[in-house]
Design a protein around this motif. Sequence first.
Motif, PDB file in Angstrom:
ATOM      1  N   SER A 105     -17.799 -28.529 -14.487  1.00  0.00           N
ATOM      2  CA  SER A 105     -18.082 -28.471 -13.051  1.00  0.00           C
ATOM      3  C   SER A 105     -19.568 -28.616 -12.764  1.00  0.00           C
ATOM      4  CB  SER A 105     -17.574 -27.159 -12.453  1.00  0.00           C
ATOM      5  OG  SER A 105     -16.180 -27.096 -12.519  1.00  0.00           O
ATOM      6  N   LEU A 106     -20.401 -27.944 -13.554  1.00  0.00           N
ATOM      7  CA  LEU A 106     -21.848 -28.050 -13.355  1.00  0.00           C
ATOM      8  C   LEU A 106     -22.354 -29.442 -13.696  1.00  0.00           C
ATOM      9  CD1 LEU A 106     -23.087 -24.590 -14.672  1.00  0.00           C
ATOM     10  CD2 LEU A 106     -23.147 -25.425 -12.315  1.00  0.00           C
ATOM     11  N   ILE A 107     -21.811 -30.039 -14.735  1.00  0.00           N
ATOM     12  CA  ILE A 107     -22.210 -31.400 -15.096  1.00  0.00           C
ATOM     13  C   ILE A 107     -21.810 -32.385 -13.997  1.00  0.00           C
ATOM     14  CG2 ILE A 107     -21.731 -33.306 -16.702  1.00  0.00           C
ATOM     15  CD1 ILE A 107     -21.676 -31.148 -18.931  1.00  0.00           C
ATOM     16  N   LYS A 108     -20.615 -32.225 -13.465  1.00  0.00           N
ATOM     17  CA  LYS A 108     -20.176 -33.105 -12.368  1.00  0.00           C
ATOM     18  C   LYS A 108     -21.090 -32.958 -11.165  1.00  0.00           C
ATOM     19  CE  LYS A 108     -15.244 -33.511 -13.355  1.00  0.00           C
ATOM     20  NZ  LYS A 108     -13.886 -33.190 -12.891  1.00  0.00           N
ATOM     21  N   LEU A 109     -21.444 -31.732 -10.844  1.00  0.00           N
ATOM     22  CA  LEU A 109     -22.317 -31.489  -9.694  1.00  0.00           C
ATOM     23  C   LEU A 109     -23.700 -32.103  -9.937  1.00  0.00           C
ATOM     24  CD1 LEU A 109     -22.455 -30.233  -6.930  1.00  0.00           C
ATOM     25  CD2 LEU A 109     -22.977 -28.046  -8.003  1.00  0.00           C
ATOM     26  N   HIS A 110     -24.255 -31.911 -11.116  1.00  0.00           N
ATOM     27  CA  HIS A 110     -25.538 -32.528 -11.448  1.00  0.00           C
ATOM     28  C   HIS A 110     -25.445 -34.050 -11.340  1.00  0.00           C
ATOM     29  CE1 HIS A 110     -26.941 -28.679 -13.043  1.00  0.00           C
ATOM     30  NE2 HIS A 110     -28.133 -29.222 -13.212  1.00  0.00           N
ATOM     31  N   THR A 111     -24.360 -34.615 -11.854  1.00  0.00           N
ATOM     32  CA  THR A 111     -24.192 -36.070 -11.835  1.00  0.00           C
ATOM     33  C   THR A 111     -24.098 -36.594 -10.403  1.00  0.00           C
ATOM     34  OG1 THR A 111     -23.109 -36.000 -13.990  1.00  0.00           O
ATOM     35  CG2 THR A 111     -22.761 -37.985 -12.656  1.00  0.00           C
ATOM     36  N   ASN A 112     -23.312 -35.929  -9.571  1.00  0.00           N
ATOM     37  CA  ASN A 112     -23.162 -36.353  -8.182  1.00  0.00           C
ATOM     38  C   ASN A 112     -24.503 -36.307  -7.449  1.00  0.00           C
ATOM     39  OD1 ASN A 112     -20.431 -36.787  -8.495  1.00  0.00           O
ATOM     40  ND2 ASN A 112     -19.847 -34.792  -7.669  1.00  0.00           N
ATOM     41  N   LEU A 113     -25.265 -35.246  -7.668  1.00  0.00           N
ATOM     42  CA  LEU A 113     -26.551 -35.123  -7.000  1.00  0.00           C
ATOM     43  C   LEU A 113     -27.553 -36.124  -7.560  1.00  0.00           C
ATOM     44  CD1 LEU A 113     -26.697 -31.249  -6.657  1.00  0.00           C
ATOM     45  CD2 LEU A 113     -26.369 -32.920  -4.832  1.00  0.00           C
ATOM     46  N   MET A 114     -27.486 -36.393  -8.842  1.00  0.00           N
ATOM     47  CA  MET A 114     -28.376 -37.379  -9.450  1.00  0.00           C
ATOM     48  C   MET A 114     -28.100 -38.766  -8.888  1.00  0.00           C
ATOM     49  SD  MET A 114     -30.797 -37.778 -11.562  1.00  0.00           S
ATOM     50  CE  MET A 114     -31.588 -39.142 -12.384  1.00  0.00           C
ATOM     51  N   GLU A 115     -26.831 -39.090  -8.676  1.00  0.00           N
ATOM     52  CA  GLU A 115     -26.482 -40.388  -8.104  1.00  0.00           C
ATOM     53  C   GLU A 115     -27.040 -40.553  -6.698  1.00  0.00           C
ATOM     54  OE1 GLU A 115     -22.225 -40.379  -8.482  1.00  0.00           O
ATOM     55  OE2 GLU A 115     -22.297 -41.288 -10.478  1.00  0.00           O
ATOM     56  N   ASP A 116     -27.180 -39.442  -5.983  1.00  0.00           N
ATOM     57  CA  ASP A 116     -27.692 -39.492  -4.610  1.00  0.00           C
ATOM     58  C   ASP A 116     -29.216 -39.621  -4.549  1.00  0.00           C
ATOM     59  OD1 ASP A 116     -25.112 -39.290  -3.667  1.00  0.00           O
ATOM     60  OD2 ASP A 116     -25.239 -37.138  -3.262  1.00  0.00           O
ATOM     61  N   LEU A 117     -29.895 -39.350  -5.666  1.00  0.00           N
ATOM     62  CA  LEU A 117     -31.363 -39.429  -5.663  1.00  0.00           C
ATOM     63  C   LEU A 117     -31.864 -40.849  -5.628  1.00  0.00           C
ATOM     64  CD1 LEU A 117     -32.657 -36.616  -8.028  1.00  0.00           C
ATOM     65  CD2 LEU A 117     -32.750 -36.726  -5.570  1.00  0.00           C
TER      66      LEU A 117
END
Length: 84
Positions: A72-84
């Motif tokens: 879950s934390l990895i998915k959240l990091h990935t989603n936010l990274m994609e938005d950067l």
Amino acid sequence: MFDFLLQQYRLLWNNRKLIEEDTAESVLKKAILQELKDENSHPRVRKSPHEKYFSAIKRIMDSSLPDEVKLSLIKLHTNLMEDL
């Protein structure tokens, strides 16, 4: 769900102060974005978001958190990274 994830995230960063003026989801996302942007470091020594993403994922994977929380934390990091 975000309340629990925020608690687990705090276990990874036990010395980081997270101001809880908002929802757990908002606090967690702000903390991760700060981490990815390396805003807790001096501007001269900041690393790129990609470097910070890699180190965050490594820290999560090396932790003793349950696998579901890690994912879950990895998915959240990935989603936010994609938005950067």
